[in-house]
Design a protein around this motif. Structure first.
Motif, short mmCIF file in Angstrom:
data_model
loop_
_atom_site.label_atom_id
_atom_site.label_comp_id
_atom_site.label_asym_id
_atom_site.label_seq_id
_atom_site.Cartn_x
_atom_site.Cartn_y
_atom_site.Cartn_z
N ALA A 244 -1.99 -33.01 -2.42
CA ALA A 244 -2.40 -33.18 -3.81
C ALA A 244 -1.55 -32.33 -4.76
CB ALA A 244 -3.88 -32.82 -3.96
N SER A 245 -1.19 -31.12 -4.34
CA SER A 245 -0.38 -30.26 -5.20
C SER A 245 1.01 -30.84 -5.43
CB SER A 245 -0.27 -28.85 -4.61
OG SER A 245 -1.53 -28.21 -4.59
N VAL A 246 1.55 -31.49 -4.40
CA VAL A 246 2.86 -32.14 -4.53
C VAL A 246 2.77 -33.29 -5.53
CG1 VAL A 246 4.59 -33.54 -3.33
CG2 VAL A 246 3.64 -31.49 -2.24
N ARG A 247 1.76 -34.13 -5.36
CA ARG A 247 1.62 -35.27 -6.26
C ARG A 247 1.39 -34.79 -7.68
NH1 ARG A 247 4.08 -39.18 -6.57
NH2 ARG A 247 3.69 -39.74 -4.38
N LEU A 248 0.66 -33.70 -7.84
CA LEU A 248 0.40 -33.16 -9.18
C LEU A 248 1.69 -32.75 -9.87
CD1 LEU A 248 -2.02 -32.45 -11.04
CD2 LEU A 248 -1.99 -30.16 -10.02
N LEU A 249 2.55 -32.02 -9.17
CA LEU A 249 3.80 -31.58 -9.78
C LEU A 249 4.74 -32.75 -10.02
CD1 LEU A 249 5.53 -29.32 -10.85
CD2 LEU A 249 6.28 -28.81 -8.52
N ARG B 100 3.53 -17.70 -7.03
CA ARG B 100 4.48 -17.83 -5.92
C ARG B 100 4.40 -19.20 -5.22
NH1 ARG B 100 3.88 -13.46 -1.75
NH2 ARG B 100 5.88 -14.31 -1.01
N PRO B 101 3.22 -19.77 -5.03
CA PRO B 101 3.19 -21.11 -4.42
C PRO B 101 3.89 -22.16 -5.28
CG PRO B 101 1.04 -20.06 -4.24
CD PRO B 101 1.85 -19.21 -5.17
N LEU B 102 3.80 -22.03 -6.59
CA LEU B 102 4.47 -22.98 -7.47
C LEU B 102 5.98 -22.81 -7.40
CD1 LEU B 102 4.34 -25.21 -9.56
CD2 LEU B 102 4.01 -23.47 -11.34
N GLY C 246 3.33 -14.07 6.31
CA GLY C 246 3.41 -13.70 4.90
C GLY C 246 4.56 -14.37 4.19
N GLU C 247 5.71 -14.47 4.87
CA GLU C 247 6.88 -15.11 4.26
C GLU C 247 6.66 -16.60 4.06
OE1 GLU C 247 9.86 -14.04 7.05
OE2 GLU C 247 10.31 -12.10 6.11
N GLN C 248 5.93 -17.22 4.96
CA GLN C 248 5.68 -18.65 4.87
C GLN C 248 4.48 -18.99 3.98
OE1 GLN C 248 8.71 -19.82 6.05
NE2 GLN C 248 7.48 -21.53 6.79
N SER C 249 3.68 -17.99 3.64
CA SER C 249 2.44 -18.28 2.93
C SER C 249 2.63 -18.97 1.58
CB SER C 249 1.60 -17.01 2.77
OG SER C 249 2.25 -16.07 1.92
N PRO C 250 3.66 -18.64 0.76
CA PRO C 250 3.77 -19.35 -0.52
C PRO C 250 3.93 -20.86 -0.37
CG PRO C 250 5.08 -17.34 -0.57
CD PRO C 250 4.63 -17.53 0.85
N ILE C 251 4.78 -21.29 0.57
CA ILE C 251 4.97 -22.73 0.72
C ILE C 251 3.78 -23.36 1.44
CG2 ILE C 251 6.25 -22.69 2.90
CD1 ILE C 251 6.70 -25.00 -0.18
N MET C 252 3.13 -22.64 2.35
CA MET C 252 1.93 -23.18 2.97
C MET C 252 0.83 -23.38 1.94
SD MET C 252 1.52 -21.59 6.81
CE MET C 252 1.61 -19.84 6.42
N ARG C 253 0.73 -22.46 1.00
CA ARG C 253 -0.26 -22.61 -0.08
C ARG C 253 0.15 -23.72 -1.04
NH1 ARG C 253 -0.14 -16.89 -2.53
NH2 ARG C 253 -1.87 -17.61 -3.85
N ILE D 284 -2.83 -24.25 3.73
CA ILE D 284 -3.84 -23.21 3.90
C ILE D 284 -4.59 -23.03 2.59
CG2 ILE D 284 -2.58 -22.00 5.72
CD1 ILE D 284 -1.74 -19.94 3.60
N ASP D 285 -5.79 -22.51 2.70
CA ASP D 285 -6.64 -22.26 1.55
C ASP D 285 -6.98 -20.77 1.53
OD1 ASP D 285 -8.59 -22.05 -0.38
OD2 ASP D 285 -9.78 -23.75 0.32
#
Length: 368
Positions: A176-181, A226-228, A325-332, A337-338
């Motif tokens: 959903a976040s991908v489609r939103l952007l 950071r996720p954005l 921790g390094e992967q968490s921004p893109i996982m979010r 992950i939630d």
């Protein structure tokens, strides 16, 4: 989506194991491998090959294959296999699936019907499976209790609804976040002088994902989310967003859900520690529920098993925690992950429908 209907029959097995599935007509052979694994119920624990009358396709050539007979499966699609072919899995046990193209499928992929339980992994192929069933069916057999304990809950009746869902998840869905952007950028947006997303887009994304700010506070700056930042970088890197003369816009591929999923998956290089830890993180959270980062790292490290860095040093639990921790921004950013509850992480909305191996892990581990 155009689909192709396939009939899959596991050779030499009684009771018969059959599946009829609809798969994307444009499926690559690695994608078809994942779909067949899900449809039959295997756990992708061994090598595989696609075999036609004249060619073998696989990721690793067999020792007895002539070079002109062997092809790289990454360069081939379902349409290259003709109307009938064999799918070989686990060269030791020797499982052979006879696959027949039945024609066009329905509008969406899935499992149409099926019969028969998937044999347990490593049971010795068709002959070993037959012996196993004989032992399990005879309580007086001296091996009965030992083999029953060995099988555990890995031998269960075919479940059409669960298999259909698993196949659909392997095909994938756009987060959903991908489609939103992608929707925010559909008509083109002008980036800031520093090359960042404009305030309106940042605020719009944060309205839907308030947890992306570490303090939950409104922000107009992309770098505060950071996720954005990670999502923006990934979508440009895989060609779903394109910058032209300061204007960022979605590409044509962004309008095709299957193309979007494929391009996102291409960002996760197979057989790398970062990708494996991402997949294991999703699987562990699916099985154990919400975990703190130290708890998560401990369980992922346990599932990872003995691994070494390129220099030879063993991968430690601390290394795993750093990698998570390094992967968490893109996982979010990809909704894998939630972390709405900031002390703990849980699986996100896309955990079971984006990365095929993560999907397989969540399905198999939750049934252990």
């Amino acid at each position: 989506m155009k689909t192709t209907r396939l009939q899959v029959v596991l050779r030499g097995v009684e009771p018969a194991v059959t599946r009829v599935i609809d798969v994307p007509a444009s499926a690559t052979l690695p994608e078809l491998h994942d779909l067949l694994q899900a449809a039959v119920g295997w756990t992708d624990s061994h090598l595989h090959q696609f075999v036609t009358q004249h060619v073998r396709y696989g990721s690793e050539p067999p020792a007895d294959a002539a070079p002109e007979y062997q092809r790289d499966e990454n360069d081939a699609r379902l349409t290259d296999l003709g109307l009938g072919f064999e799918y070989h899995y686990d060269m030791g046990d020797g499982w052979i699936h006879d696959v027949t193209v039945l024609g066009r499928g329905d509008a969406t992929p899935g499992c149409v019907r099926g019969d028969g339980s998937c044999p347990p992994e490593d049971c010795g192929g068709p002959s070993g499976y037959a012996e196993l069933l004989d032992v399990l069916g005879d309580p007086t057999n001296p091996e009965h209790h030992r083999m029953r304990d060995w099988v555990g809950n890995r031998l269960h009746p075919f479940n059409h609804a669960a298999t259909d869902q698993w196949v659909r998840r392997v095909v994938g869905a756009v987060p959903a976040s991908v489609r939103l952007l992608l929707d925010f950028t559909a008509d083109g947006i002008k980036l800031t002088s520093g090359g960042r997303l404009p305030t309106a887009v940042v605020l719009g994304m944060q309205e839907h994902r308030p947890q992306w700010h570490p303090l939950g506070s409104p922000t107009a700056i992309e770098d505060d989310l950071r996720p954005l930042v990670a999502l923006h970088r990934l979508l440009r890197g895989v060609g779903l967003l394109r910058l032209h003369r300061g204007v960022l816009a979605s590409t044509r591929a962004a309008g095709d859900d299957l193309a979007v999923v494929r391009r996102i998956r291409s960002a996760f290089e197979p057989d790398t520690l970062a990708t494996e830890i991402t997949e294991l993180t999703i699987g562990v959270l699916a099985v154990h529920g919400s975990l703190t980062r130290p708890e998560l790292a401990a369980r992922v490290h346990e599932r990872l098993g003995p691994r070494s860095h390129p220099g030879g040093d063993a991968v430690t639990e601390r290394d795993v925690q750093i990698a998570i921790g390094e992967q968490s921004p893109i996982m979010r950013g990809l909704d894998l992950i939630d972390d709405t509850e900031w002390r703990t992480w849980s699986v996100g909305a896309s955990a079971r429908s984006l990365l095929p191996r993560a999907t397989m892990l969540t399905e198999t581990w939750t049934n252990e």
